[in-house]
Design a protein around this motif. Structure first.
Motif, PDB file in Angstrom:
ATOM      1  N   SER A 320     -65.694  53.011  51.238  1.00 49.50           N
ATOM      2  CA  SER A 320     -67.045  52.548  50.916  1.00 49.50           C
ATOM      3  C   SER A 320     -67.350  52.738  49.433  1.00 49.50           C
ATOM      4  O   SER A 320     -67.134  53.818  48.876  1.00 49.50           O
ATOM      5  CB  SER A 320     -68.073  53.295  51.763  1.00 49.50           C
ATOM      6  N   LYS A 321     -67.837  51.668  48.812  1.00 58.79           N
ATOM      7  CA  LYS A 321     -68.228  51.730  47.406  1.00 58.79           C
ATOM      8  C   LYS A 321     -69.437  52.647  47.250  1.00 58.79           C
ATOM      9  O   LYS A 321     -70.358  52.634  48.056  1.00 58.79           O
ATOM     10  CB  LYS A 321     -68.576  50.333  46.880  1.00 58.79           C
ATOM     11  N   GLY A 322     -69.398  53.423  46.179  1.00 57.13           N
ATOM     12  CA  GLY A 322     -70.492  54.338  45.906  1.00 57.13           C
ATOM     13  C   GLY A 322     -70.339  55.681  46.578  1.00 57.13           C
ATOM     14  O   GLY A 322     -71.028  56.633  46.211  1.00 57.13           O
ATOM     15  N   LYS A 323     -69.425  55.773  47.550  1.00 61.16           N
ATOM     16  CA  LYS A 323     -69.176  57.046  48.226  1.00 61.16           C
ATOM     17  C   LYS A 323     -67.755  57.510  47.967  1.00 61.16           C
ATOM     18  O   LYS A 323     -67.501  58.438  47.214  1.00 61.16           O
ATOM     19  CB  LYS A 323     -69.460  56.915  49.718  1.00 61.16           C
ATOM     20  N   GLU A 324     -66.793  56.821  48.595  1.00 60.74           N
ATOM     21  CA  GLU A 324     -65.390  57.218  48.410  1.00 60.74           C
ATOM     22  C   GLU A 324     -64.797  56.656  47.115  1.00 60.74           C
ATOM     23  O   GLU A 324     -63.949  57.286  46.499  1.00 60.74           O
ATOM     24  CB  GLU A 324     -64.565  56.747  49.603  1.00 60.74           C
TER      25      GLU A 324
END
Length: 341
Positions: A320-324
């Motif tokens: 996930s973009k912004g998280k991982e």
């Protein structure tokens, strides 16, 4: 030889803007035989990334006798201190000229700096190319200037599949392009930016520690030329499965010697390892992707045009973009430096 074009503002000042691309090593160098002359312990071979670039403007101003030189460098709008690498590049140029010149460099990048995505390769290739075209230097001098700034930058001066041959001294260390960038136009890159912060341990410091303490490094060096030859052969015949395995094994081995250093060096993080496992799962039925990691957690995954959209969709649905991960990009192969008109 690449075409030259520069803007002369007057006889006292010259200006040129250059765009250069980072390169991703398929077989990496790790460690130097000579820090002073930037001679590596082993050969390396790479391809340029088209999507990422450094856009660099150089202004060269003639300095009167007794006047302070006053070189300056800014990257992404921030003034940076002139470390030994910049001093070495600028001094090498001035030593070749009949009169003194000062240099003002302003560079901007569309990708993270000092995060393991070869930003120094793009930056110093652009500076070296700009200096070379400003003062009509031959290509081998441009390559040498790039190498003095950042070893891998010498590979960004040429296009295609570029090998940096270590040589035994500064006159023997040189680069050669085995194939043009359009020899294999179907090759693509999916670049996963895991972290965009500057890494805690620089490549220079990491190489020094490994060269001094790793017991596995000499085994890696002994296999180097064989792997270079196999890469050239696989690239020549468009043999992606063979190319992919060589790329991944070399990346794994470089990070293994980092872990074998003392104290151990860890550039990969948990997300990096998840990406490695993801690629091997993606390759379960057939080899369609190859990861490689430079000195950082960010992944460059080679694939073919026919698989790139599926790979991108699988990556973005898994991480996930912004998280991982910070971001994911698709790129074609890049060329050598270009004058920006």
């Amino acid at each position: 030889m690449i075409e030259s074009k520069r803007q002369k503002l007057d006889e006292e000042e010259r200006k040129i803007t250059v765009i250069a691309h980072p390169n991703i090593a398929l077989i990496k160098y790790w460690g130097k035989a000579s820090e002073a002359e930037m001679i590596p312990l082993n050969d390396s071979i790479s391809l340029a990334v088209n999507y990422f670039h450094a856009k660099t403007t150089l202004i060269a101003r003639k300095v009167e006798k007794g006047e302070e030189i006053g070189d300056t460098v800014s990257i992404n709008g921030k003034d940076v201190g002139l470390n030994s690498r910049f001093h070495r590049v600028f001094k090498s140029v001035r030593d070749k000229l009949d009169c003194q010149w000062s240099f003002t460099v302003s560079s901007s990048t569309n990708f993270p700096v000092a995060a393991g995505l070869a930003s120094s390769a793009a930056g110093f290739a652009a500076i070296a190319f700009a200096l070379g075209k400003t003062f009509d230097l031959p290509e081998h001098d441009i390559v040498r200037l790039a190498r003095y700034g950042s070893g891998s930058a010498s590979r960004s001066v040429l296009s295609g599949l570029v090998q940096w041959k270590k040589g035994n001294d500064k006159t023997e260390s040189h680069v050669v392009s085995h194939f043009s960038a359009d020899h294999w136009p179907e090759l693509r890159l999916v670049i996963i930016v895991v972290k965009d912060e500057e890494k805690a341990l620089s490549s220079k410091e990491g190489m020094e520690r490994t060269a001094k303490t790793s017991e596995l490094l000499q085994d890696r060096i002994r296999r180097n030329q064989e792997r270079i030859n196999l890469i050239i052969s696989a690239f020549s015949s468009h043999d992606f499965p063979s190319l992919a395995e060589l790329i991944m094994r070399d990346s794994n081995e470089m990070h293994a010697v980092c872990l074998d250093s003392y104290p151990p060096i860890q550039y990969l993080n948990a997300t990096s390892w998840s990406i490695i496992n993801f690629v091997h799962s993606f390759n379960k039925e057939s080899v369609r992707a190859a990861y490689t990691f430079d000195a950082g957690p960010n992944a460059c995954i080679f694939t073919l045009k026919e698989h790139v959209n599926e790979l991108y969709d699988r990556v973005t649905s898994t991480f996930s973009k912004g998280k991982e991960v910070k971001d994911v990009y698709i790129s074609e192969l890049g060329q050598g430096p270009q004058i920006d008109n």
